[in-house]
Design a protein around this motif. Sequence first.
Motif, PDB file in Angstrom:
ATOM      1  N   SER A 190       6.617  -5.896 -22.377  1.00 38.76           N
ATOM      2  CA  SER A 190       7.283  -7.151 -22.014  1.00 38.76           C
ATOM      3  C   SER A 190       6.989  -7.518 -20.563  1.00 38.76           C
ATOM      4  CB  SER A 190       8.805  -7.039 -22.189  1.00 38.76           C
ATOM      5  OG  SER A 190       9.130  -6.633 -23.489  1.00 38.76           O
ATOM      6  N   PHE A 191       6.917  -6.522 -19.696  1.00 35.61           N
ATOM      7  CA  PHE A 191       6.714  -6.777 -18.271  1.00 35.61           C
ATOM      8  C   PHE A 191       5.255  -7.107 -17.968  1.00 35.61           C
ATOM      9  CE2 PHE A 191       5.936  -4.987 -13.916  1.00 35.61           C
ATOM     10  CZ  PHE A 191       6.580  -5.996 -13.231  1.00 35.61           C
ATOM     11  N   ASP A 192       4.338  -6.329 -18.507  1.00 32.73           N
ATOM     12  CA  ASP A 192       2.939  -6.443 -18.114  1.00 32.73           C
ATOM     13  C   ASP A 192       2.053  -5.986 -19.272  1.00 32.73           C
ATOM     14  OD1 ASP A 192       0.492  -6.373 -16.890  1.00 32.73           O
ATOM     15  OD2 ASP A 192       1.180  -5.395 -15.071  1.00 32.73           O
TER      16      ASP A 192
ATOM     17  N   ASP B  98      11.049 -11.715 -11.796  1.00 28.98           N
ATOM     18  CA  ASP B  98      12.493 -11.709 -12.034  1.00 28.98           C
ATOM     19  C   ASP B  98      12.877 -10.704 -13.118  1.00 28.98           C
ATOM     20  OD1 ASP B  98      13.372 -13.549 -10.188  1.00 28.98           O
ATOM     21  OD2 ASP B  98      12.836 -15.251 -11.451  1.00 28.98           O
ATOM     22  N   PHE B  99      11.896  -9.984 -13.616  1.00 24.44           N
ATOM     23  CA  PHE B  99      12.142  -9.017 -14.687  1.00 24.44           C
ATOM     24  C   PHE B  99      13.158  -7.967 -14.220  1.00 24.44           C
ATOM     25  CE2 PHE B  99      10.979  -5.968 -17.969  1.00 24.44           C
ATOM     26  CZ  PHE B  99      10.664  -6.809 -19.016  1.00 24.44           C
ATOM     27  N   PRO B 100      14.101  -7.598 -15.128  1.00 23.49           N
ATOM     28  CA  PRO B 100      15.202  -6.716 -14.681  1.00 23.49           C
ATOM     29  C   PRO B 100      14.793  -5.250 -14.529  1.00 23.49           C
ATOM     30  CG  PRO B 100      15.444  -7.214 -16.994  1.00 23.49           C
ATOM     31  CD  PRO B 100      14.276  -8.018 -16.515  1.00 23.49           C
ATOM     32  N   VAL B 101      13.914  -4.951 -13.587  1.00 25.85           N
ATOM     33  CA  VAL B 101      13.541  -3.565 -13.321  1.00 25.85           C
ATOM     34  C   VAL B 101      13.561  -3.316 -11.815  1.00 25.85           C
ATOM     35  CG1 VAL B 101      12.169  -3.028 -15.358  1.00 25.85           C
ATOM     36  CG2 VAL B 101      11.128  -4.280 -13.479  1.00 25.85           C
ATOM     37  N   SER B 102      13.713  -2.048 -11.443  1.00 29.56           N
ATOM     38  CA  SER B 102      13.673  -1.683 -10.038  1.00 29.56           C
ATOM     39  C   SER B 102      12.253  -1.291  -9.655  1.00 29.56           C
ATOM     40  CB  SER B 102      14.618  -0.518  -9.775  1.00 29.56           C
ATOM     41  OG  SER B 102      14.137   0.628 -10.429  1.00 29.56           O
ATOM     42  N   VAL B 103      12.026  -1.143  -8.360  1.00 25.36           N
ATOM     43  CA  VAL B 103      10.719  -0.701  -7.865  1.00 25.36           C
ATOM     44  C   VAL B 103      10.321   0.617  -8.525  1.00 25.36           C
ATOM     45  CG1 VAL B 103       9.594   0.212  -5.792  1.00 25.36           C
ATOM     46  CG2 VAL B 103      10.877  -1.929  -5.680  1.00 25.36           C
ATOM     47  N   MET B 104      11.291   1.546  -8.610  1.00 21.28           N
ATOM     48  CA  MET B 104      11.023   2.847  -9.221  1.00 21.28           C
ATOM     49  C   MET B 104      10.579   2.691 -10.684  1.00 21.28           C
ATOM     50  SD  MET B 104      10.857   5.896  -8.517  1.00 21.28           S
ATOM     51  CE  MET B 104      11.164   7.587  -8.760  1.00 21.28           C
ATOM     52  N   ASP B 105      11.275   1.816 -11.432  1.00 17.98           N
ATOM     53  CA  ASP B 105      10.918   1.587 -12.840  1.00 17.98           C
ATOM     54  C   ASP B 105       9.452   1.159 -12.965  1.00 17.98           C
ATOM     55  OD1 ASP B 105      13.505   2.112 -13.719  1.00 17.98           O
ATOM     56  OD2 ASP B 105      14.133   0.021 -13.498  1.00 17.98           O
ATOM     57  N   VAL B 106       9.036   0.250 -12.068  1.00 19.44           N
ATOM     58  CA  VAL B 106       7.672  -0.270 -12.148  1.00 19.44           C
ATOM     59  C   VAL B 106       6.662   0.846 -11.872  1.00 19.44           C
ATOM     60  CG1 VAL B 106       6.013  -1.876 -11.133  1.00 19.44           C
ATOM     61  CG2 VAL B 106       8.359  -2.609 -11.537  1.00 19.44           C
ATOM     62  N   LEU B 108       7.061   4.006 -12.263  1.00 19.80           N
ATOM     63  CA  LEU B 108       7.074   4.977 -13.375  1.00 19.80           C
ATOM     64  C   LEU B 108       6.216   4.499 -14.548  1.00 19.80           C
ATOM     65  CD1 LEU B 108      10.764   6.251 -13.438  1.00 19.80           C
ATOM     66  CD2 LEU B 108       8.702   7.605 -13.011  1.00 19.80           C
ATOM     67  N   MET B 109       6.058   3.181 -14.685  1.00 24.54           N
ATOM     68  CA  MET B 109       5.200   2.678 -15.761  1.00 24.54           C
ATOM     69  C   MET B 109       3.794   3.253 -15.651  1.00 24.54           C
ATOM     70  SD  MET B 109       6.210  -1.342 -16.038  1.00 24.54           S
ATOM     71  CE  MET B 109       7.926  -1.814 -16.235  1.00 24.54           C
ATOM     72  N   GLY B 110       3.365   3.554 -14.426  1.00 23.32           N
ATOM     73  CA  GLY B 110       2.059   4.166 -14.240  1.00 23.32           C
ATOM     74  C   GLY B 110       1.930   5.512 -14.945  1.00 23.32           C
ATOM     75  N   ARG B 111       3.076   6.144 -15.230  1.00 22.55           N
ATOM     76  CA  ARG B 111       3.058   7.455 -15.895  1.00 22.55           C
ATOM     77  C   ARG B 111       3.055   7.339 -17.414  1.00 22.55           C
ATOM     78  NH1 ARG B 111       0.956  10.763 -13.164  1.00 22.55           N
ATOM     79  NH2 ARG B 111       1.869  12.435 -14.372  1.00 22.55           N
ATOM     80  N   TYR B 112       3.354   6.129 -17.948  1.00 21.24           N
ATOM     81  CA  TYR B 112       3.535   5.969 -19.395  1.00 21.24           C
ATOM     82  C   TYR B 112       2.315   6.405 -20.210  1.00 21.24           C
ATOM     83  CZ  TYR B 112       7.845   3.220 -18.810  1.00 21.24           C
ATOM     84  OH  TYR B 112       9.113   2.794 -18.515  1.00 21.24           O
ATOM     85  N   GLY B 113       1.123   6.151 -19.647  1.00 21.24           N
ATOM     86  CA  GLY B 113      -0.093   6.484 -20.391  1.00 21.24           C
ATOM     87  C   GLY B 113      -0.213   7.974 -20.654  1.00 21.24           C
ATOM     88  N   ARG B 114       0.465   8.796 -19.830  1.00 15.78           N
ATOM     89  CA  ARG B 114       0.378  10.242 -19.998  1.00 15.78           C
ATOM     90  C   ARG B 114       1.502  10.790 -20.852  1.00 15.78           C
ATOM     91  NH1 ARG B 114      -3.213  12.510 -16.385  1.00 15.78           N
ATOM     92  NH2 ARG B 114      -4.310  10.822 -15.352  1.00 15.78           N
ATOM     93  N   LEU B 159       0.269  -1.135  -6.192  1.00 16.92           N
ATOM     94  CA  LEU B 159      -0.669  -0.106  -5.765  1.00 16.92           C
ATOM     95  C   LEU B 159      -0.080   1.285  -6.012  1.00 16.92           C
ATOM     96  CD1 LEU B 159      -3.335  -0.940  -4.558  1.00 16.92           C
ATOM     97  CD2 LEU B 159      -2.528  -0.131  -2.364  1.00 16.92           C
ATOM     98  N   ALA B 160       1.214   1.433  -5.711  1.00 13.80           N
ATOM     99  CA  ALA B 160       1.878   2.716  -5.952  1.00 13.80           C
ATOM    100  C   ALA B 160       1.835   3.057  -7.441  1.00 13.80           C
ATOM    101  CB  ALA B 160       3.328   2.661  -5.469  1.00 13.80           C
ATOM    102  N   ARG B 161       2.019   2.046  -8.274  1.00 17.17           N
ATOM    103  CA  ARG B 161       1.967   2.287  -9.713  1.00 17.17           C
ATOM    104  C   ARG B 161       0.576   2.772 -10.136  1.00 17.17           C
ATOM    105  NH1 ARG B 161       3.028  -2.617 -13.791  1.00 17.17           N
ATOM    106  NH2 ARG B 161       0.952  -3.200 -13.077  1.00 17.17           N
ATOM    107  N   ALA B 162      -0.472   2.141  -9.561  1.00 19.87           N
ATOM    108  CA  ALA B 162      -1.838   2.575  -9.880  1.00 19.87           C
ATOM    109  C   ALA B 162      -2.061   4.007  -9.407  1.00 19.87           C
ATOM    110  CB  ALA B 162      -2.851   1.623  -9.250  1.00 19.87           C
ATOM    111  N   LEU B 163      -1.534   4.345  -8.213  1.00 19.08           N
ATOM    112  CA  LEU B 163      -1.677   5.722  -7.713  1.00 19.08           C
ATOM    113  C   LEU B 163      -1.006   6.698  -8.672  1.00 19.08           C
ATOM    114  CD1 LEU B 163      -0.956   5.337  -3.894  1.00 19.08           C
ATOM    115  CD2 LEU B 163      -3.169   5.625  -5.023  1.00 19.08           C
ATOM    116  N   ALA B 164       0.155   6.291  -9.224  1.00 15.48           N
ATOM    117  CA  ALA B 164       0.895   7.165 -10.131  1.00 15.48           C
ATOM    118  C   ALA B 164       0.118   7.424 -11.416  1.00 15.48           C
ATOM    119  CB  ALA B 164       2.258   6.554 -10.455  1.00 15.48           C
TER     120      ALA B 164
END
Lengths: 321, 262
Positions: A190-192, B98-106, B108-114, B159-164
Amino acid sequence: MNLFPTFDWHHVFVQPWTRDFGLFGWIMLMGFLVSLACGLVGKFLILRRMSLVGDAISHSVLPGLVIAFLIARTRSSGAMFVGALAAALLTTWLIDWIHRRARIKQDAAIGVVFSSLFALGVVLISLFADRVDLDQDCVLNGELALVPLMAPVKLAGWTLGPPAVVRMAVVALITVAMVVCFYKELLVTSFDGILASSLGIPSIWVHHGLMLWLSIVVVSAFEAVGAILVIAMLILPGATASLLAQRLPTRLGLNVVHSLLSSVIGLHLGVWWDCSIGAAMVVAGAGLFCLAWVFNPTNGLLWRWRRNVLEEPAPEPEVGS
Amino acid sequence: MMANPLESLADEQVPLEVHDLTVAYQKRPVLWGIDVKVPPGQLVGILGPNGAGKSTLIKAAMGLLPVSGGWVKVFGRPVKEQLKRIGYVPQRESVDWDFPVSVMDVVLMGRYGRLGLFRRPGAADRDIARACLEKVKMLPFADRQIANLSGGQQQRVFLARALAQESDVYFMDEPFAGVDAATESAIIELLHELRNRGKTILVVHHDLPTARNYFDMLLLLNMRVVAFGKTEEVFTYDLLQKTYGGRLTILSEVAEAVRQKS
């Protein structure tokens, strides 16, 4: 002449929980289950800016119902369910197809599809009026009050409850389970969506899955509350929750609270006003939305007004010449 | 041209090989016969005019778009099998802030692929996310709602998400667009650090004067590859003019940039 029916505390607040609980208990439960399932799915529609798709599906089930009735020659829930579900899936597929093939914006594609299908349903009913015993009013508004009157479902000697409630309970439970299990997939797509695909999470299948589940939820729900109120129940809980919380897990929790409150308050309103209980539940939900809008502590109208009145407006920063 | 250092590399050591890649929208080609072989540990800038297919190229290279022909290999294997080794920074405007997520949530998305299906990010993932936020100096903002960030801060979060993602090849779509000067220099510092650790980074870029200083190699693109090679060999008036065609404002910028060089 009284504009409002007289308010009788005992009749409105006590009897639904005591003498008439066997009736109103099921109605309240059904209202909550419908609102719960719709609200959770609707939350993700709002996040994906697709709120209108729920609107579309709830209208375009009409021709599905008529055709299912003409083929099966019965108004049994089974045939109606299959017809409505087929129409719902056709709707989501058509929207995607027109959006992609005709290069029309998605909201326009939604408008084209659901108005055409709904009109087709109206035409079919008129054409076969002598053979179709469908109440258009009931399709649009449903009738929650009829739910407890159906013969209860029995399973292995246990009497479970009216079939519509049992079916809705299964749908609502699966909805909650799916939101919990696929939370991270739903969140990231949903986000990206592009990032999701680059992570190997297939956003297109999450989209199709969400549309399929939306169709099932809407079709199971609209028998009780009708097409129009389904739309309200898809959007109101999510919209209210987004006024009150900044993070998605909190918002989803508030969704559930909204569903619970609106069905209980709505029941009492419906008993008081002696009107359609489904509609009263939506009115209660809308009332909660307004309360959240006025009173929410971060951005509420009341607090903004208080700040404006009580605090001296800060002087405009001088613009350097 | 230079002696090709790629000759001595085995296929599985080549971070990115694009062969004869063609992409079309509505039967209109946007990319034609792209042939690129990127050596490891390079910071590569992708330059070209608007509509040259820069974003399309990186999306197609990650296997996110249907291609009409050609193939992409990452470390010698088809890109679809190598998604875990690819990190991605999309254009900042491509998401709803405006999506209801925090910086940390975003992050952490970088980790989802693993993580597999049904699995949530755990304590180890949170530690990695925190370390990545620290690298872009955004750790104090970890619990902030993303709507309350400036443009530069949003870009740092991406960028932090990509690093993660802890990848070996990074694709970044205009990471310098609309950010403040402090963020720009922080990002380029980070990219150089990644490159020094042997990562390969491809960056879509639109600012000619800075391109010459930022990147080791340049890929000049205008539907086809106009040139691909070391920055000092490719950043010439002739090649840039060939890339940007007759666009006058850009050409004067080119002239300016080349003059600075000499």
